[in-house]
Every structure is written in C-alpha cells, then in structure tokens.
Design an enzyme around this catalytic site. Structure first.
Site, PDB file in Angstrom:
ATOM      1  N   GLU A  32       0.805  -1.197  -0.090  1.00  0.00           N
ATOM      2  CA  GLU A  32      -0.055   0.001  -0.075  1.00  0.00           C
ATOM      3  C   GLU A  32       0.718   1.307   0.036  1.00  0.00           C
ATOM      4  O   GLU A  32       1.996   1.485   0.932  1.00  0.00           O
ATOM      5  CB  GLU A  32      -0.904  -0.108   1.311  1.00  0.00           C
ATOM      6  CG  GLU A  32      -2.362   0.554   1.168  1.00  0.00           C
ATOM      7  CD  GLU A  32      -3.026  -0.399   0.060  1.00  0.00           C
ATOM      8  OE1 GLU A  32      -3.085   0.109  -1.170  1.00  0.00           O
ATOM      9  OE2 GLU A  32      -3.698  -1.416   0.427  1.00  0.00           O
ATOM     10  N   LEU A 126     -12.764   0.775  -3.321  1.00  0.00           N
ATOM     11  CA  LEU A 126     -12.811  -0.388  -3.846  1.00  0.00           C
ATOM     12  C   LEU A 126     -12.590   0.183  -5.421  1.00  0.00           C
ATOM     13  O   LEU A 126     -12.752  -0.725  -6.454  1.00  0.00           O
ATOM     14  CB  LEU A 126     -13.870  -1.261  -3.691  1.00  0.00           C
ATOM     15  CG  LEU A 126     -13.908  -1.791  -2.157  1.00  0.00           C
ATOM     16  CD1 LEU A 126     -15.031  -2.742  -2.143  1.00  0.00           C
ATOM     17  CD2 LEU A 126     -12.704  -2.619  -1.635  1.00  0.00           C
ATOM     18  N   SER A 127     -12.360   1.281  -5.760  1.00  0.00           N
ATOM     19  CA  SER A 127     -12.090   1.748  -7.002  1.00  0.00           C
ATOM     20  C   SER A 127     -13.214   1.580  -8.008  1.00  0.00           C
ATOM     21  O   SER A 127     -12.960   1.286  -9.229  1.00  0.00           O
ATOM     22  CB  SER A 127     -10.645   0.830  -7.657  1.00  0.00           C
ATOM     23  OG  SER A 127      -9.827   1.047  -6.994  1.00  0.00           O
ATOM     24  N   SER A 129     -14.217   4.468  -9.298  1.00  0.00           N
ATOM     25  CA  SER A 129     -13.670   5.288 -10.457  1.00  0.00           C
ATOM     26  C   SER A 129     -12.856   4.490 -11.628  1.00  0.00           C
ATOM     27  O   SER A 129     -12.996   4.741 -12.704  1.00  0.00           O
ATOM     28  CB  SER A 129     -13.002   6.735  -9.973  1.00  0.00           C
ATOM     29  OG  SER A 129     -11.961   6.200  -8.992  1.00  0.00           O
ATOM     30  N   ASP A 173      -4.409   0.792  -9.315  1.00  0.00           N
ATOM     31  CA  ASP A 173      -6.138   0.369  -9.462  1.00  0.00           C
ATOM     32  C   ASP A 173      -6.333   0.081 -10.984  1.00  0.00           C
ATOM     33  O   ASP A 173      -7.014  -1.035 -11.240  1.00  0.00           O
ATOM     34  CB  ASP A 173      -6.815   1.458  -9.088  1.00  0.00           C
ATOM     35  CG  ASP A 173      -6.753   1.938  -7.562  1.00  0.00           C
ATOM     36  OD1 ASP A 173      -5.887   1.419  -6.982  1.00  0.00           O
ATOM     37  OD2 ASP A 173      -6.864   3.195  -7.401  1.00  0.00           O
ATOM     38  N   TYR A 223      -3.443  12.596   0.561  1.00  0.00           N
ATOM     39  CA  TYR A 223      -2.899  11.612  -0.153  1.00  0.00           C
ATOM     40  C   TYR A 223      -1.645  12.264  -1.024  1.00  0.00           C
ATOM     41  O   TYR A 223      -0.714  11.971  -1.092  1.00  0.00           O
ATOM     42  CB  TYR A 223      -3.964  11.041  -1.340  1.00  0.00           C
ATOM     43  CG  TYR A 223      -3.462  10.193  -2.233  1.00  0.00           C
ATOM     44  CD1 TYR A 223      -3.308   8.863  -2.028  1.00  0.00           C
ATOM     45  CD2 TYR A 223      -3.038  10.630  -3.514  1.00  0.00           C
ATOM     46  CE1 TYR A 223      -2.972   7.973  -3.036  1.00  0.00           C
ATOM     47  CE2 TYR A 223      -2.544   9.561  -4.687  1.00  0.00           C
ATOM     48  CZ  TYR A 223      -2.500   8.068  -4.154  1.00  0.00           C
ATOM     49  OH  TYR A 223      -2.020   7.274  -5.123  1.00  0.00           O
TER      50      TYR A 223
HETATM   51  C1  GLA Z   1      -5.270   4.556  -4.159  1.00  0.00           C
HETATM   52  C2  GLA Z   1      -4.537   5.066  -5.488  1.00  0.00           C
HETATM   53  C3  GLA Z   1      -3.518   3.681  -5.805  1.00  0.00           C
HETATM   54  C4  GLA Z   1      -2.773   3.886  -4.622  1.00  0.00           C
HETATM   55  C5  GLA Z   1      -3.432   3.264  -3.339  1.00  0.00           C
HETATM   56  C6  GLA Z   1      -2.603   3.202  -1.970  1.00  0.00           C
HETATM   57  O1  GLA Z   1      -6.137   3.613  -4.292  1.00  0.00           O
HETATM   58  O2  GLA Z   1      -5.419   5.044  -6.404  1.00  0.00           O
HETATM   59  O3  GLA Z   1      -2.940   4.281  -6.804  1.00  0.00           O
HETATM   60  O4  GLA Z   1      -1.609   4.720  -4.344  1.00  0.00           O
HETATM   61  O5  GLA Z   1      -4.343   4.709  -3.070  1.00  0.00           O
HETATM   62  O6  GLA Z   1      -1.868   1.978  -2.167  1.00  0.00           O
END
Ligand code: GLA
Length: 385
Positions: A32, A126-127, A129, A173, A223
């Site tokens: 991560e 959980l992405s 996007s 992601d 972030y």
């Molecule tokens: C988000 C970002 C990824 C990664 C994670 C942390 O999901 O989209 O690219 O940096 O955080 O591991």
C-alpha cells in the site's frame, strides 16, 4: 444486464446494435502506497464492478447515463471537445478516458450512447472510479475497433484520472482492473510494469472485505501530501544515492542513509514505503510456499506501518483491524488509500460466521458505526461481454 439494457433502451431507444462491457473493482492484498513510489503491489480484481451497454452514434455527441445516478439524467458532451465540468460529476471519468484516447492519437469518428450500472459500494476505496474508466476504455476499443492493448489502456485510464479529473493516483487500481484474472492476484512492479499472476487458492480460509462506512475522498489533500513527502525523501537521499524512487532501496540501504532525510516525519513516510515494498515481495513468496500464516503476519505488519509511519489509517480502520486480530483473523489490514474505506482480512472458514458477528459488534461499540462485510470472489479484468 437485462435491467441495464432496458434502462439503455428507455433512455436512448432500441435501434441498432448494442454492445455490453464489464470492468471489476479491486482490492489490494498487500503493498500500500508503494505504487507511486516505484514499488510492488499485490491487488486482485473483484467479481463486482461496472457494467456498460453502449452503441455508436452517427453524429459527434456522447450521451452518458448511469442507473446509479438516475436523477442526474442523461449527460451530454461533444466527442471532439471534451472538458471537465464539475456538474457532470461521475460522467467526468468516462469523458476523461474518451478525451485522453484521442489525445493519444486514437481516432473516434463518431460519438456514442452509453448506460452504466455499478455494484461496487461507492466511496469504499474499492476503485469504482478506475472501474468505470476501464469499462469506458474497453468500450472505446471495441466500438471503434482500436488497435490498443490492455497495458496501454491502463496507462490511458490513469492519465485520465490524473490529468482530466485531477486526482493524482498511482497505477495500481487501473492495472488490477485491466489485467485481473479469476482466482489470481497480480504481483506488479510499478517501476517496470512487469507483472505476474499468482493463484489465490485458499481452501480453508476466506478473504473478507469489511467496509468502515466512513466515507473517504481520494482527492483528499492528505494523499497528495504523502506523495510530496516521499518525493522530498528521494531528493534528499539522492545527495548520496543513485536512486529514482524509494522502491530502489532495500531496508538495509535505507537504514544506512536515512539520516540524509532531514525531517523526522518525512523519514517515517519513506520508511513505510521502503519496508512495505520489501514486505510485499516477501508476502508473495510466503503465499507461493503455502505459508498463509506468514502472509497474514505481513498483512498485520503492513497495517501497523500504515498506522504508525504513514499515518493513513484513522480510528475506524484501526478499530476494524484490531477487532479482526482479536477475533482470529490470520491477517487483517486496511486496503486502498486509507482515511476510511475498507479492510481486507484472511479468516479461517470454520470461524467465519462468528468472526463477522463479533467484529461487527466490537466495531459498533468502539466507533458507533455499522460495518458491512463481503466475502471476496476474485474475478476477471475488464472485458466485452
Ligand atoms: C489509491 C490510489 C492507488 C494507490 C493506493 C494506495 O487506491 O488510487 O494508486 O496509491 O491508493 O496504495
């Protein structure tokens, strides 16, 4: 799919040939905040994701509709003139992918109509996007017969998110969603983009995602702050070391040179990135040796490092991980960017029900929030259906 097709026909009419697509969500097992540091990640694609039904248009319009945001109605734009529009909200992701494809030289002669439906819990990390981005990418490839491979589409989707939407994410992601494979995770070297599918064949255990139900924003300045801190660390280390990213360092090399990083907080951030990269490679070795316990211990260490050194967990994720450790998880950690979102745990099947019940109870007591639990099914990457 039937409902989505009906929704498409209701919005856009039933003439012409329709094409259907799917792109999954993702969960990261370990590694991560290493992707933008040139390190390794180990994510897998989920069986939940984003469905799309699309049809080419004769003119230059694109018309986008989502069953998840039905109140927003149809969002309209010109295929050759795409700009970020705040009010377009979710539709900026597919618009962004359509824009970067053209910037990269892929010709889209006509516009298209598209209807989406997603079953990834929103804002859970959980992405969702990246999922709609890759659904759009495969849609463009198939509708226009483009000669573009999956890795290229993954890079374009990340570019859309970075430059069109303005979120400075790494490549994990989009890569997991593009290159996912049923019952496998992907060990990806984010520096070289070399990757290897690793079978996840748990017989006596389940992978469980638990949602804190605390909403998080990836665009969150925190972030970007972490990214900047890691860049500062690299700059300072470069006074004595020939490195491009923190992923170029072993823990030993880092320990020898960490004094070059002037700020103690920045030093902790860098320590996480270096040790997490090392842990990820070791964790996959353990898994390949059939040592699930060893893999789980490294997941726990990952969480602690994200909590103490990277400081991206927060009380909800910590409460969930701690409850999972107490209740017999083989390993449990936050997954994704942090600051809310989900944990991922490996749990023996014979205690699965009591685990869920007890963690739910403890989390409620400790935070006042209700968690949601999902047993993970690892699915395939983005594709035409
Ligand atoms: C988000 C970002 C990824 C990664 C994670 C942390 O999901 O989209 O690219 O940096 O955080 O591991």
């Amino acid at each position: 799919m039937e409902q989505l097709k009906n929704a498409f026909i209701n919005q856009f009419g039933g003439h012409g040939e329709l094409f259907s697509f799917f792109a999954p969500g993702r969960v990261n097992l370990i590694g991560e905040h290493t992707d933008y540091n040139g390190g390794h990640v180990f994510p897998c694609a989920l069986s939940v994701g984003t469905y799309a039904v699309a049809r080419k248009r004769e003119d230059g319009k694109i018309k986008l509709y989502s069953m998840n945001f039905a109140d927003a109605g149809i969002i309209e734009a010109q295929v050759h003139q795409l700009e970020y529009v705040l009010e377009h909200d979710w539709a900026n992701y597919p618009k962004g992918v359509t824009a970067v494809f053209q910037e990269a030289g892929y010709k889209l002669e006509h516009g298209f109509d598209v209807a989406f439906y997603g079953n990834i819990p929103n804002g859970a990390g959980l992405s969702s996007s990246a999922s709609i981005e890759l659904a759009t990418a495969v849609l463009l490839k198939e509708l226009y017969g483009l000669d573009v491979d999956m890795v290229e589409m993954v890079k374009l989707a990340q570019k859309a998110e970075n430059e069109f939407v303005g979120v400075n994410c790494g490549i994990m992601d989009q890569f997991a969603i593009g290159l996912g494979k049923k019952d496998h995770a992907i060990l990806l070297d984010c520096d070289t983009l070399n990757y290897k599918h690793t079978p996840i064949s748990l017989e006596k255990e389940s992978l469980i995602i638990t949602n804190t139900n605390k909403r998080r924003g990836l665009a969150d300045s925190k972030y970007n702050e972490r990214r900047t801190q890691c860049e500062t660390a690299v700059q300072e280390l470069r006074s004595a070391l020939d490195i491009n990213t923190l992923g170029d360092l072993t823990p030993e090399k880092f320990e020898q040179h960490k004094h070059l990083i002037s700020d103690k907080v920045v030093q902790k951030r860098a320590r996480h990135a270096v040790y997490e990269n090392d842990r990820t490679v070791k964790a996959v070795e353990k898994l390949n040796d059939g040592d699930i316990e060893g893999f789980g211990r490294l997941m726990n260490e990952s969480h602690k490092s994200l909590r103490d050194d990277y400081e991206v967990t927060g009380k909800e994720l910590d409460a969930l991980a701690e409850a999972a450790w107490e209740e017999g998880a083989i390993g449990s950690r936050m997954t994704g960017a942090g600051f809310g979102g989900c944990t991922i745990s490996i749990v023996p099947n014979d205690i699965r029900d009591s685990f869920i019940e007890n963690v739910r109870e403890k989390y409620k007591q400790r935070t006042g929030l209700s968690a949601d639990f999902y047993v993970v099914e690892i699915g395939d990457g983005a594709k035409m259906l």
